[in-house]
Write a protein that holds these residues in place. Sequence first.
Motif, mmCIF file in Angstrom:
data_model
loop_
_atom_site.group_PDB
_atom_site.id
_atom_site.type_symbol
_atom_site.label_atom_id
_atom_site.label_comp_id
_atom_site.label_asym_id
_atom_site.label_seq_id
_atom_site.Cartn_x
_atom_site.Cartn_y
_atom_site.Cartn_z
ATOM 1 N N ARG A 114 5.501 -53.955 118.650
ATOM 2 C CA ARG A 114 5.334 -52.610 118.158
ATOM 3 C C ARG A 114 5.474 -52.730 116.529
ATOM 4 O O ARG A 114 6.220 -53.165 116.115
ATOM 5 C CB ARG A 114 6.166 -51.704 118.965
ATOM 6 N N SER A 115 4.482 -51.611 116.061
ATOM 7 C CA SER A 115 4.790 -51.669 114.562
ATOM 8 C C SER A 115 5.060 -50.038 114.306
ATOM 9 O O SER A 115 4.570 -49.117 114.904
ATOM 10 C CB SER A 115 3.435 -51.825 113.845
ATOM 11 N N HIS A 116 5.685 -49.592 113.211
ATOM 12 C CA HIS A 116 6.299 -48.420 112.621
ATOM 13 C C HIS A 116 6.197 -48.557 111.233
ATOM 14 O O HIS A 116 6.851 -49.402 110.682
ATOM 15 C CB HIS A 116 7.664 -47.953 113.324
ATOM 16 N N GLN A 117 5.581 -47.306 110.630
ATOM 17 C CA GLN A 117 5.780 -47.384 109.203
ATOM 18 C C GLN A 117 6.925 -47.357 108.597
ATOM 19 O O GLN A 117 7.095 -47.846 107.371
ATOM 20 C CB GLN A 117 4.609 -45.901 108.825
ATOM 21 N N ASP A 118 7.779 -46.864 108.961
ATOM 22 C CA ASP A 118 9.438 -46.805 108.696
ATOM 23 C C ASP A 118 10.250 -48.124 108.751
ATOM 24 O O ASP A 118 10.841 -48.595 107.716
ATOM 25 C CB ASP A 118 10.070 -45.876 108.921
ATOM 26 N N TRP A 119 10.050 -48.732 109.950
ATOM 27 C CA TRP A 119 10.913 -49.843 110.191
ATOM 28 C C TRP A 119 10.072 -51.363 110.428
ATOM 29 O O TRP A 119 10.494 -52.291 110.680
ATOM 30 C CB TRP A 119 11.775 -49.814 111.117
ATOM 31 N N GLN B 105 7.388 -53.986 111.774
ATOM 32 C CA GLN B 105 6.951 -54.741 113.010
ATOM 33 C C GLN B 105 7.959 -55.444 113.913
ATOM 34 O O GLN B 105 8.799 -56.065 113.132
ATOM 35 C CB GLN B 105 5.654 -55.683 112.750
ATOM 36 N N ARG C 248 10.210 -56.454 108.153
ATOM 37 C CA ARG C 248 10.158 -55.148 107.553
ATOM 38 C C ARG C 248 9.496 -54.900 106.363
ATOM 39 O O ARG C 248 8.770 -55.760 105.829
ATOM 40 C CB ARG C 248 11.547 -54.961 107.118
ATOM 41 N N ARG D 155 16.748 -46.966 118.726
ATOM 42 C CA ARG D 155 15.084 -46.857 118.593
ATOM 43 C C ARG D 155 14.766 -47.037 119.935
ATOM 44 O O ARG D 155 13.667 -46.353 120.260
ATOM 45 C CB ARG D 155 14.721 -48.131 117.703
ATOM 46 N N LYS D 156 15.221 -47.917 120.804
ATOM 47 C CA LYS D 156 14.776 -48.055 122.367
ATOM 48 C C LYS D 156 15.241 -46.584 122.822
ATOM 49 O O LYS D 156 16.628 -46.562 123.102
ATOM 50 C CB LYS D 156 15.212 -49.267 122.952
#
Length: 280
Positions: free
Chosen positions: A187-192, A194, A210, A253-254
Amino acid sequence: MIRGVDHLVVLIEDIAAGAKAYETLLGRGPSWRSQSDGSEAVLFTLDNMTLELMAPAGNSPTADRIRSVIGIWGEGLASICFRVDDIAKMHRRLDRVALKPDPVAEVESRDLGSGAALHWKRTRAATDLTRGVRMFFLELAQARPHSAAKSAAPILGLDHVVVSTEDPERAAALYGARLGLDMALDRSHQDWGQLMFFRCGDLIVEVVKRPVAGGDQTRDKLWGLSWRVADIDAVRARLLAAGTDVSEVRAGRKPGTRVMSVRANTCGVHTLVLERTAMA
């Protein structure tokens, strides 16, 4: 073929200070103390893995090598050792997937207090082929003694070990295709960045990229540990009472998790404490 994480090694300068710090953090006493040529070690064995603290002792090539590593990188996580049922079979697999394993060696350790002995067989993959992470593979002849709880809110076990990478595709090929760990999440997220989760026994090897430019594309790093607890509020209260600097408890996060950061007395290891709620 890999059953789980057998142990993680943390290199430290002062074995007594390191053991005291982790007795406080884990709420448990050491389960094993040993010495060998050039090093001394203290083990904490929890429900699903062992933490080994290792420090240089005396003057020898081994002691000099440990001091050199600490001088360059500082105290912190140095290697990961995976538990296997059949070391010969694991050695053949490592050879087939071009990880150039060392010959299998038989090892003995004796506890300084009781004189009891532990025996195991191990091999090591070539570090330049495991992206700079020192990886051992171990077949243990007998179970280690567990670390006794010394408080009402001890750490139960490890939830995940974090590996930092700048090349997630190659890291995924190493942990998934070559080592055979099961990928549970990508999963990827712009703040934290992949995140990739690989199941390893009942804990997770978390590989993280990061969103920071300029890292080493060829070398990964053992970065941190997340410890599993039953009651995070009780653990926080215990650590605060012992003078340990910890954050407020926050949502993880989870979904279904609560976490807090431990900001001191971890021997250079980025440390998180995690509680899984009924939702998790």
